[in-house]
Design an enzyme around this catalytic site. Structure first.
Site, PDB file in Angstrom:
ATOM      1  N   ASP A 100       0.806  -1.227   0.000  1.00  0.00           N
ATOM      2  CA  ASP A 100       0.000   0.000   0.000  1.00  0.00           C
ATOM      3  C   ASP A 100       0.836   1.273   0.000  1.00  0.00           C
ATOM      4  O   ASP A 100       0.423   2.306   0.525  1.00  0.00           O
ATOM      5  CB  ASP A 100      -0.967   0.019   1.204  1.00  0.00           C
ATOM      6  CG  ASP A 100      -1.878  -1.185   1.205  1.00  0.00           C
ATOM      7  OD1 ASP A 100      -2.176  -1.698   0.109  1.00  0.00           O
ATOM      8  OD2 ASP A 100      -2.270  -1.618   2.298  1.00  0.00           O
ATOM      9  N   LYS A 136       1.723   2.144  -5.144  1.00  0.00           N
ATOM     10  CA  LYS A 136       2.221   1.587  -6.413  1.00  0.00           C
ATOM     11  C   LYS A 136       1.280   1.901  -7.572  1.00  0.00           C
ATOM     12  O   LYS A 136       1.706   2.287  -8.654  1.00  0.00           O
ATOM     13  CB  LYS A 136       2.403   0.060  -6.287  1.00  0.00           C
ATOM     14  CG  LYS A 136       3.439  -0.339  -5.254  1.00  0.00           C
ATOM     15  CD  LYS A 136       3.503  -1.843  -5.049  1.00  0.00           C
ATOM     16  CE  LYS A 136       2.290  -2.436  -4.396  1.00  0.00           C
ATOM     17  NZ  LYS A 136       2.084  -2.055  -2.987  1.00  0.00           N
ATOM     18  N   GLY A 172      -4.586  -4.224  -3.745  1.00  0.00           N
ATOM     19  CA  GLY A 172      -5.561  -3.185  -4.058  1.00  0.00           C
ATOM     20  C   GLY A 172      -4.766  -1.963  -4.455  1.00  0.00           C
ATOM     21  O   GLY A 172      -4.099  -1.358  -3.619  1.00  0.00           O
ATOM     22  N   HIS A 173      -4.752  -1.656  -5.735  1.00  0.00           N
ATOM     23  CA  HIS A 173      -3.948  -0.540  -6.248  1.00  0.00           C
ATOM     24  C   HIS A 173      -4.870   0.597  -6.658  1.00  0.00           C
ATOM     25  O   HIS A 173      -5.703   0.444  -7.553  1.00  0.00           O
ATOM     26  CB  HIS A 173      -3.080  -1.010  -7.429  1.00  0.00           C
ATOM     27  CG  HIS A 173      -2.044  -2.015  -7.035  1.00  0.00           C
ATOM     28  ND1 HIS A 173      -1.153  -2.580  -7.908  1.00  0.00           N
ATOM     29  CD2 HIS A 173      -1.747  -2.560  -5.818  1.00  0.00           C
ATOM     30  CE1 HIS A 173      -0.365  -3.405  -7.256  1.00  0.00           C
ATOM     31  NE2 HIS A 173      -0.705  -3.427  -5.986  1.00  0.00           N
ATOM     32  N   GLN A 190       1.979  -6.011  -3.265  1.00  0.00           N
ATOM     33  CA  GLN A 190       2.403  -6.127  -1.866  1.00  0.00           C
ATOM     34  C   GLN A 190       3.682  -5.301  -1.655  1.00  0.00           C
ATOM     35  O   GLN A 190       3.875  -4.310  -2.351  1.00  0.00           O
ATOM     36  CB  GLN A 190       2.608  -7.605  -1.463  1.00  0.00           C
ATOM     37  CG  GLN A 190       1.303  -8.384  -1.332  1.00  0.00           C
ATOM     38  CD  GLN A 190       0.726  -8.856  -2.644  1.00  0.00           C
ATOM     39  OE1 GLN A 190       1.387  -9.508  -3.429  1.00  0.00           O
ATOM     40  NE2 GLN A 190      -0.537  -8.550  -2.898  1.00  0.00           N
TER      41      GLN A 190
HETATM   42  P1  GDP Z   1      -0.769   0.343  -3.528  1.00  0.00           P
HETATM   43  O1  GDP Z   1      -1.342  -0.932  -3.042  1.00  0.00           O
HETATM   44  O2  GDP Z   1       0.712   0.416  -3.303  1.00  0.00           O
HETATM   45  O3  GDP Z   1      -1.142   0.666  -4.942  1.00  0.00           O
HETATM   46  O4  GDP Z   1      -1.393   1.480  -2.613  1.00  0.00           O
HETATM   47  P2  GDP Z   1      -2.952   1.611  -2.185  1.00  0.00           P
HETATM   48  O5  GDP Z   1      -3.713   2.110  -3.331  1.00  0.00           O
HETATM   49  O6  GDP Z   1      -3.411   0.378  -1.520  1.00  0.00           O
HETATM   50  O7  GDP Z   1      -2.833   2.684  -1.033  1.00  0.00           O
HETATM   51  C1  GDP Z   1      -2.291   3.940  -1.225  1.00  0.00           C
HETATM   52  C2  GDP Z   1      -3.365   4.966  -0.843  1.00  0.00           C
HETATM   53  O8  GDP Z   1      -2.771   6.227  -0.714  1.00  0.00           O
HETATM   54  C3  GDP Z   1      -4.441   5.130  -1.896  1.00  0.00           C
HETATM   55  O9  GDP Z   1      -5.644   5.467  -1.263  1.00  0.00           O
HETATM   56  C4  GDP Z   1      -3.916   6.282  -2.736  1.00  0.00           C
HETATM   57  O10 GDP Z   1      -4.971   6.983  -3.396  1.00  0.00           O
HETATM   58  C5  GDP Z   1      -3.284   7.135  -1.677  1.00  0.00           C
HETATM   59  N1  GDP Z   1      -2.128   7.940  -2.094  1.00  0.00           N
HETATM   60  C6  GDP Z   1      -1.148   7.628  -2.967  1.00  0.00           C
HETATM   61  N2  GDP Z   1      -0.208   8.588  -2.978  1.00  0.00           N
HETATM   62  C7  GDP Z   1      -0.586   9.513  -2.081  1.00  0.00           C
HETATM   63  C8  GDP Z   1      -0.005  10.735  -1.611  1.00  0.00           C
HETATM   64  O11 GDP Z   1       1.069  11.153  -2.012  1.00  0.00           O
HETATM   65  N3  GDP Z   1      -0.723  11.422  -0.659  1.00  0.00           N
HETATM   66  C9  GDP Z   1      -1.905  10.984  -0.177  1.00  0.00           C
HETATM   67  N4  GDP Z   1      -2.506  11.708   0.750  1.00  0.00           N
HETATM   68  N5  GDP Z   1      -2.461   9.838  -0.591  1.00  0.00           N
HETATM   69  C10 GDP Z   1      -1.813   9.111  -1.525  1.00  0.00           C
HETATM   70  P1  IMO Z   2      -0.909  -4.136  -2.253  1.00  0.00           P
HETATM   71  O1  IMO Z   2      -0.456  -4.688  -3.589  1.00  0.00           O
HETATM   72  C1  IMO Z   2      -0.982  -4.578   2.070  1.00  0.00           C
HETATM   73  C2  IMO Z   2      -1.046  -8.656   3.664  1.00  0.00           C
HETATM   74  C3  IMO Z   2      -2.298  -9.114   4.364  1.00  0.00           C
HETATM   75  C4  IMO Z   2      -1.716 -10.107   5.339  1.00  0.00           C
HETATM   76  C5  IMO Z   2      -0.588 -10.759   4.555  1.00  0.00           C
HETATM   77  C6  IMO Z   2      -0.971 -12.061   3.884  1.00  0.00           C
HETATM   78  O2  IMO Z   2      -2.203  -3.443  -2.287  1.00  0.00           O
HETATM   79  O3  IMO Z   2       0.188  -3.375  -1.606  1.00  0.00           O
HETATM   80  P2  IMO Z   2      -2.535 -12.786   1.861  1.00  0.00           P
HETATM   81  O4  IMO Z   2      -3.900 -12.354   1.472  1.00  0.00           O
HETATM   82  O5  IMO Z   2      -1.497 -12.510   0.846  1.00  0.00           O
HETATM   83  O6  IMO Z   2      -2.510 -14.186   2.354  1.00  0.00           O
HETATM   84  O7  IMO Z   2      -2.178 -11.886   3.152  1.00  0.00           O
HETATM   85  O8  IMO Z   2      -0.227  -9.808   3.555  1.00  0.00           O
HETATM   86  N1  IMO Z   2      -1.254  -8.150   2.285  1.00  0.00           N
HETATM   87  C7  IMO Z   2      -1.187  -6.860   1.961  1.00  0.00           C
HETATM   88  N2  IMO Z   2      -1.009  -5.765   2.715  1.00  0.00           N
HETATM   89  N3  IMO Z   2      -1.078  -4.461   0.737  1.00  0.00           N
HETATM   90  C8  IMO Z   2      -1.225  -5.559  -0.046  1.00  0.00           C
HETATM   91  O9  IMO Z   2      -1.183  -5.485  -1.391  1.00  0.00           O
HETATM   92  C9  IMO Z   2      -1.322  -6.823   0.551  1.00  0.00           C
HETATM   93  N4  IMO Z   2      -1.504  -8.075   0.101  1.00  0.00           N
HETATM   94  C10 IMO Z   2      -1.446  -8.876   1.158  1.00  0.00           C
HETATM   95  O10 IMO Z   2      -2.948  -8.049   4.999  1.00  0.00           O
HETATM   96  O11 IMO Z   2      -1.123  -9.417   6.416  1.00  0.00           O
HETATM   97 MG    MG Z   3      -2.893  -1.602  -1.806  1.00  0.00          MG
END
Ligand code: GDP
Ligand code: IMO
Ligand code: MG
Length: 423
Positions: free
Chosen positions: A13, A16, A40-41, A224
């Site tokens: 998270d 990415k 979840g991207h 991840q």
């Molecule tokens: P990913 O899994 O690495 O793609 O990241 P996620 O989408 O799960 O989580 C990142 C969260 O931070 C999302 O809700 C993005 O919209 C948000 N986000 C990304 N970059 C920034 C930033 O620079 N500032 C803020 N406030 N939010 C951001």
């Molecule tokens: P993105 O790509 C954050 C965490 C889960 C759990 C562990 C194992 O959005 O960054 P799994 O479902 O793989 O068996 O879970 O890994 N986890 C993540 N945490 N971002 C993710 O993906 C994750 N994918 C799995 O919360 O702790």
């Molecule tokens: Mg994510």
């Protein structure tokens, strides 16, 4: 032409999805190399917020080809939902989204096995997203899995039945109370498989090999984060794939000597969702502010993310394992208003000060040692160039670059595509 990588350096998270979306303008092909719908991207542009789970984050860019690589595990039911959510964008999906025949399938019973395994662990549960990731990779390495390519043969339903029956016996073995209606789950699954079969299946390693020869620019998208890597993460509280740079070679069939830039992405602080050690985790008002301002809720499960200060010991470890060549710092805007910022630069471990990431970082065995820095009060979210950044933020960045010995090329100051500052 080399293949560039983009991967998360913390516990996922990091942002990415946003950065891949921003960078896609420079690439012809975006290829996901591991993980599945546990990811979840999030992408934000033109007032739209969109979450992708399996589909690469380059999907919204005209002209870009998106590949789901062999290292990915695919749940047809979730995939169908992702496709449904894309309908309003009028994309020509079969020509811009290509799927590796060697990617493995997540069956409904894999999800049930995930639930049974977690329930049986009680308090020691991993905190899995329950998307069936672990059981699917177990079948892959156990040489029992089903692959996308199997769907092109007439006996795939027989293969399915054999594997699902075996899974049912395994679920019973767990002796936990899991309620399910497999008939109903299978109905959804078979329907979704028919949708999936309308897409384009390819031998992605061959496709990518030819694309490299033709000089196409390729970005491999990780899921991840490095600390969730099956080998190098905080085992057993990890996911079941190699999230680190080497995973892109096995997850796409790209030779190691063809890897170009390794773009490592991290938040200006740290978050983690699910169980497992997290040395710099905060349980106070500061952590609550990060969670609130950063809107730290999982994009896949909606669970609250645990928050804490930046951990440079862990980050250095991730930079080393991945051979990161450039860094991207996300969510600096969330730290606006903190008078003092803390950065963990060492651990106290068994009475000694260490700066490496040890075998066991259980909370009791590791105490973070912090450096303190002045914070910034300015709202960063409207800033668009590096000369606007506050002096104290520049000092924070300089400090990190010196410690990590890698330049920070992008500073993200908000979730939108446009809130991206290049340095
Ligand atoms: P990913 O899994 O690495 O793609 O990241 P996620 O989408 O799960 O989580 C990142 C969260 O931070 C999302 O809700 C993005 O919209 C948000 N986000 C990304 N970059 C920034 C930033 O620079 N500032 C803020 N406030 N939010 C951001
Ligand atoms: P993105 O790509 C954050 C965490 C889960 C759990 C562990 C194992 O959005 O960054 P799994 O479902 O793989 O068996 O879970 O890994 N986890 C993540 N945490 N971002 C993710 O993906 C994750 N994918 C799995 O919360 O702790
Ligand atoms: Mg994510």
């Amino acid at each position: 032409m080399a293949v560039d990588l983009l991967l998360g350096l913390q516990w996922g998270d990091e942002g990415k999805g946003k950065i891949v979306d921003v960078l896609t303008q420079n690439y012809d092909i975006i290829a996901r190399f591991q993980g599945g719908p546990n990811a979840g991207h999030t992408l934000e542009f033109d007032g739209i917020k969109h979450v992708l789970h399996t589909i690469p984050s380059g999907i919204f860019h005209k002209g870009a080809i998106n590949i789901v690589g062999n290292g990915v595990v695919i749940d047809p039911v979730i995939f169908q939902k992702e496709l449904d959510n894309l309908e309003k964008f009028n994309l020509d999906i079969p020509s811009i989204l290509l799927i590796s025949r060697k990617a493995h399938l997540i069956l409904p019973t894999h999800r049930l096995l995930d639930a049974a395994s977690e329930a049986s662990k009680g308090k020691a549960k991993i905190g899995s997203t329950l998307k069936g990731i672990g059981p699917t990779y177990m079948d892959k390495t156990g040489r029992n899995g089903m692959r996308i390519g199997d769907l092109e043969f007439s006996d795939w339903k027989e293969k399915y039945r054999n594997l699902a029956d075996k899974h049912e016996a395994m679920i019973n073995f767990y002796d936990v109370d899991i309620q399910y209606d497999l008939k109903e789950l299978e109905e959804d699954f078979f329907k979704a498989v028919e949708t999936l079969k309308k897409l384009t299946f390819i031998d992605s390693e061959e496709y990518l090999f030819n694309a490299q020869r033709e000089g196409k620019k390729i970005l491999a998208e990780g899921a991840q984060g490095s600390l969730l890597d099956i080998d190098f993460g905080t085992y057993p509280f990890v996911t079941s794939s190699n999230t680190t740079a080497a995973g892109a070679c096995t997850g796409l069939g790209v030779a190691p000597n063809k890897i170009g830039d390794v773009k490592g992405i991290f938040k200006a602080y740290t978050t983690r969702v699910g169980s497992g050690p997290f040395p710099t985790e905060l349980f106070d008002e500061d952590g609550a502010i990060m969670a609130k301002v950063g809107n730290e809720f999982g994009a896949t499960t909606g669970r609250a993310r645990r928050c804490g200060w930046l951990d440079l010991v862990a980050l250095k470890y991730a930079v080393q394992i991945n051979g990161v060549t450039e860094l991207m710092m996300m969510k600096g805007d969330v730290l606006s208003g903190f008078k003092t910022l803390k950065v963990c630069t060492a651990y106290e471990y068994k009475g000694k000060t260490i700066t490496h990431f040890p075998y066991n970082i259980e909370e009791e065995s590791v105490t973070p040692i912090y450096s303190e820095m002045d914070g910034w009060a300015e709202d960063l979210t409207k800033m668009s160039s590096s000369d606007q950044l506050p002096e104290t933020l520049n000092k924070y960045i300089d400090f990190l670059e010196k410690e990590l010995e890698v330049p920070i090329k992008i500073v993200s100051v908000g979730p939108d595509r446009t809130q991206t500052i290049y340095r």
